[in-house]
Write an enzyme that holds these catalytic residues in place. Structure first.
Site, PDB file in Angstrom:
ATOM      1  CB  THR A  14      23.848  29.126  42.137  1.00 49.43           C
ATOM      2  OG1 THR A  14      24.293  28.640  40.772  1.00 49.43           O
ATOM      3  CG2 THR A  14      22.463  29.105  42.432  1.00 49.43           C
ATOM      4  CD  GLU A  61      24.221  21.445  41.760  1.00 45.39           C
ATOM      5  OE1 GLU A  61      24.334  20.023  41.854  1.00 45.39           O
ATOM      6  OE2 GLU A  61      23.918  22.364  42.034  1.00 45.39           O
TER       7      GLU A  61
HETATM    8  N1  CAA Z   1      32.822  10.336  45.659  1.00 45.49           N
HETATM    9  C1  CAA Z   1      33.977  10.292  46.653  1.00 45.49           C
HETATM   10  N2  CAA Z   1      35.284  10.708  46.074  1.00 45.49           N
HETATM   11  C2  CAA Z   1      35.231  10.761  44.745  1.00 45.49           C
HETATM   12  C3  CAA Z   1      34.174  10.898  43.865  1.00 45.49           C
HETATM   13  C4  CAA Z   1      32.940  10.674  44.526  1.00 45.49           C
HETATM   14  N3  CAA Z   1      31.921  10.742  43.481  1.00 45.49           N
HETATM   15  N4  CAA Z   1      34.702  11.149  42.605  1.00 45.49           N
HETATM   16  C5  CAA Z   1      36.026  11.424  42.745  1.00 45.49           C
HETATM   17  N5  CAA Z   1      36.518  11.086  44.034  1.00 45.49           N
HETATM   18  C6  CAA Z   1      37.709  10.936  44.762  1.00 45.49           C
HETATM   19  C7  CAA Z   1      38.544  10.000  43.743  1.00 45.49           C
HETATM   20  O1  CAA Z   1      38.361   8.803  44.447  1.00 45.49           O
HETATM   21  C8  CAA Z   1      40.171  10.514  43.961  1.00 45.49           C
HETATM   22  O2  CAA Z   1      40.710  10.170  45.416  1.00 45.49           O
HETATM   23  P1  CAA Z   1      41.777   9.574  45.767  1.00 45.49           P
HETATM   24  O3  CAA Z   1      42.968  10.401  45.302  1.00 45.49           O
HETATM   25  O4  CAA Z   1      41.984   9.336  46.958  1.00 45.49           O
HETATM   26  O5  CAA Z   1      42.037   8.318  44.900  1.00 45.49           O
HETATM   27  C9  CAA Z   1      39.813  11.944  43.997  1.00 45.49           C
HETATM   28  O6  CAA Z   1      38.639  12.201  44.433  1.00 45.49           O
HETATM   29  C10 CAA Z   1      40.356  12.592  42.646  1.00 45.49           C
HETATM   30  O7  CAA Z   1      39.168  12.070  41.777  1.00 45.49           O
HETATM   31  P2  CAA Z   1      39.613  11.812  40.304  1.00 45.49           P
HETATM   32  O8  CAA Z   1      41.203  11.408  40.192  1.00 45.49           O
HETATM   33  O9  CAA Z   1      38.601  11.102  39.526  1.00 45.49           O
HETATM   34  O10 CAA Z   1      39.629  13.548  39.747  1.00 45.49           O
HETATM   35  P3  CAA Z   1      39.605  14.022  38.256  1.00 45.49           P
HETATM   36  O11 CAA Z   1      40.641  15.153  38.322  1.00 45.49           O
HETATM   37  O12 CAA Z   1      39.678  13.186  37.535  1.00 45.49           O
HETATM   38  O13 CAA Z   1      37.925  14.671  38.076  1.00 45.49           O
HETATM   39  C11 CAA Z   1      35.892  14.859  37.582  1.00 45.49           C
HETATM   40  C12 CAA Z   1      36.949  13.806  37.892  1.00 45.49           C
HETATM   41  C13 CAA Z   1      34.439  13.842  37.515  1.00 45.49           C
HETATM   42  C14 CAA Z   1      36.041  15.312  36.286  1.00 45.49           C
HETATM   43  C15 CAA Z   1      35.462  16.053  38.750  1.00 45.49           C
HETATM   44  O14 CAA Z   1      36.731  16.893  38.469  1.00 45.49           O
HETATM   45  C16 CAA Z   1      34.455  16.572  38.373  1.00 45.49           C
HETATM   46  O15 CAA Z   1      33.185  16.245  38.910  1.00 45.49           O
HETATM   47  N6  CAA Z   1      34.366  17.469  37.879  1.00 45.49           N
HETATM   48  C17 CAA Z   1      33.140  18.711  37.725  1.00 45.49           C
HETATM   49  C18 CAA Z   1      33.068  19.619  38.831  1.00 45.49           C
HETATM   50  C19 CAA Z   1      31.624  19.961  39.121  1.00 45.49           C
HETATM   51  O16 CAA Z   1      30.822  19.149  38.941  1.00 45.49           O
HETATM   52  N7  CAA Z   1      31.433  21.411  39.210  1.00 45.49           N
HETATM   53  C20 CAA Z   1      30.247  21.980  39.485  1.00 45.49           C
HETATM   54  C21 CAA Z   1      30.463  23.172  40.272  1.00 45.49           C
HETATM   55  S1  CAA Z   1      29.119  23.380  41.561  1.00 45.49           S
HETATM   56  C22 CAA Z   1      27.910  24.220  40.720  1.00 45.49           C
HETATM   57  O17 CAA Z   1      27.478  24.107  39.463  1.00 45.49           O
HETATM   58  C23 CAA Z   1      26.671  24.663  41.636  1.00 45.49           C
HETATM   59  C24 CAA Z   1      25.810  25.509  40.990  1.00 45.49           C
HETATM   60  O18 CAA Z   1      26.277  26.761  40.849  1.00 45.49           O
HETATM   61  C25 CAA Z   1      24.525  25.220  40.539  1.00 45.49           C
END
Ligand code: CAA
Length: 389
Positions: A158, A363
């Site tokens: 975006t 997001e």
């Molecule tokens: N805050 C801080 N740290 C976080 C966190 C948070 N909210 N969520 C995860 N982490 C950390 C974890 O603690 C972990 O750290 P450690 O290795 O130190 O333990 C690390 O990040 C990895 O986390 P996970 O093991 O939970 O990762 P995962 O592979 O299981 O993924 C998920 C989790 C929630 C699926 C994540 O990948 C996710 O949110 N995916 C979606 C991505 C997304 O939202 N993309 C949108 C793109 S931007 C967009 O759309 C903008 C636009 O154009 C409008």
């Protein structure tokens, strides 16, 4: 517990409402039809302070709270969701991330340009094979001493074609997995940055969504944001706030669909009376009003928690998943209430219906929000249930 808004918050909401009516409504159908980027409207959003609402005045921002931001987002999203997503990405993802995690030099150099609208920013996390599975970053950053060399492709960005500043996530240490990911501040004018064609989308059609290619882009060391290996956590923290912005966009779509339906159903007559007097329509209006209000409470609660410095990640995911489903459901109902008129562009509801879909995708999809919520439930983070010791 208080449910009242302050005078300042009401003033911000009313200013956004006036702006949406006076500046966004004329031309919104044409911009959508022709995928025309709202250049003039974005310039005015910058002048009115809608592009850096929560940033400290020290860096040119409005110094407002998150409640004010979601109020403005709701009003603007009732009319023009291309403008509200531009606003949301610039505020929640780019300015917030830079202000929270940037060095003083980075903030002084970039934030005033972004808050004034002189520059727009974009957030470059998604890749062809890393959407929901965001740790699978294929974009690489190689440490070359005084700079990093960036290579890779980002998708569905975006503000991709209109941004002067990109926050780019890239893998700098593949063996470290998500802990090897870094975030870089990249200027769009640097050699090696190529913007792909604009996507032809179902909704938010006048917003600017592109693939971006980085080919041997030299990023000076001082443009590393936060610390090395902190890029994924940066992205997650920033997206958590971003989800409140998109939830408020979805709320605006649902509220807009409801308001348009209420107006239309009081004017349109069938069988000798306004269609709002038929129970079939009156009950639809009742469900719309109830669920819009529930979504609003969830969005405001998540925003309030963020302002209080509480952990708001589950509240943000819940608000986004609920508000986006309400937006989808009630924009479809709005088309139904408008009948044949709802199916043509002039009445606005078909655009809201097309715009609603993306709020369940970007997001973090609704499925990703449910991952965040269910993990918190199973880790016992939500609240202490009565029945479970
Ligand atoms: N805050 C801080 N740290 C976080 C966190 C948070 N909210 N969520 C995860 N982490 C950390 C974890 O603690 C972990 O750290 P450690 O290795 O130190 O333990 C690390 O990040 C990895 O986390 P996970 O093991 O939970 O990762 P995962 O592979 O299981 O993924 C998920 C989790 C929630 C699926 C994540 O990948 C996710 O949110 N995916 C979606 C991505 C997304 O939202 N993309 C949108 C793109 S931007 C967009 O759309 C903008 C636009 O154009 C409008």
């Amino acid at each position: 517990m208080y449910f009242t808004l302050t005078e300042e918050q009401i003033a911000v909401r009313d200013a956004a409402r006036d702006f949406a009516r006076m500046e966004l409504l004329p031309g919104v159908i044409e911009r959508d039809r022709h995928m025309k980027f709202p250049t003039e409207q974005v310039k005015k959003m910058g002048e009115l302070g809608f592009l850096g609402m929560m940033v400290s005045p020290d860096y040119g921002g409005g110094g407002m709270d998150t409640i004010s931001y979601v109020l403005a987002m709701e009003e603007i999203s009732k009319v023009d969701n291309s403008c509200s997503v531009i606003m949301s990405v610039n505020n929640s993802l780019v300015c917030w991330g830079l202000e929270k995690m940037g060095t003083e030099e980075q903030k002084m150099k970039y934030l005033p340009k972004l808050t004034s609208g002189e520059w727009l920013g974009c957030f470059c996390l998604s890749e062809p094979e890393a959407g929901s599975d965001a740790t699978s970053q294929k974009t690489t950053a190689v440490d070359c001493g005084d700079h990093y060399l960036l290579n890779g492709t980002k998708n569905w960005i975006t503000n991709g074609g209109s941004s002067s500043l990109h926050l780019v996530m890239a893998q700098a240490d593949p063996l470290a997995g998500s802990r090897g990911i870094c975030t870089f501040i990249v200027e769009a004018s640097w050699p090696g940055v190529t913007i792909g064609a604009k996507e032809d989308k179902l909704g938010i059609r006048s917003s600017d969504t592109h693939t971006i290619m980085y080919n041997d882009v030299k990023v000076p060391k001082e443009n590393l944001l936060s610390s090395k290996g902190d890029g994924f956590k940066f992205a997650m923290k920033t997206l958590t706030g971003g989800r409140i912005g998109i939830a408020s966009q979805a709320l605006g779509i649902a509220a807009g669909a409801y308001e348009l339906s209420l107006n239309y159903s009081q004017e349109r007559k069938t069988f000798g009376k306004p269609i709002s007097s038929h129970q079939a329509i009156a009950f639809k209006l009742a469900d719309m009003a109830t669920e819009v209000e529930a979504a609003r409470l969830m969005v405001h609660r998540a925003a309030w928690m963020k302002d209080q410095g509480l952990d708001f990640s589950v509240a943000a995911s819940m608000a986004k998943v609920f508000a986006s489903e309400v937006a989808m459901k009630h924009s479809i109902e709005a088309v139904q209430i408008h009948g044949g008129y709802g199916y043509v562009k002039e009445y606005h509801v078909e655009r809201l219906m097309r715009d609603a879909k993306i709020t369940q995708i970007y997001e973090g999809t609704s499925e990703v929000q449910r991952i965040v919520i269910s993990r918190a439930i199973l880790q016992g983070q939500l609240y202490q249930p009565m029945w479970i010791e």
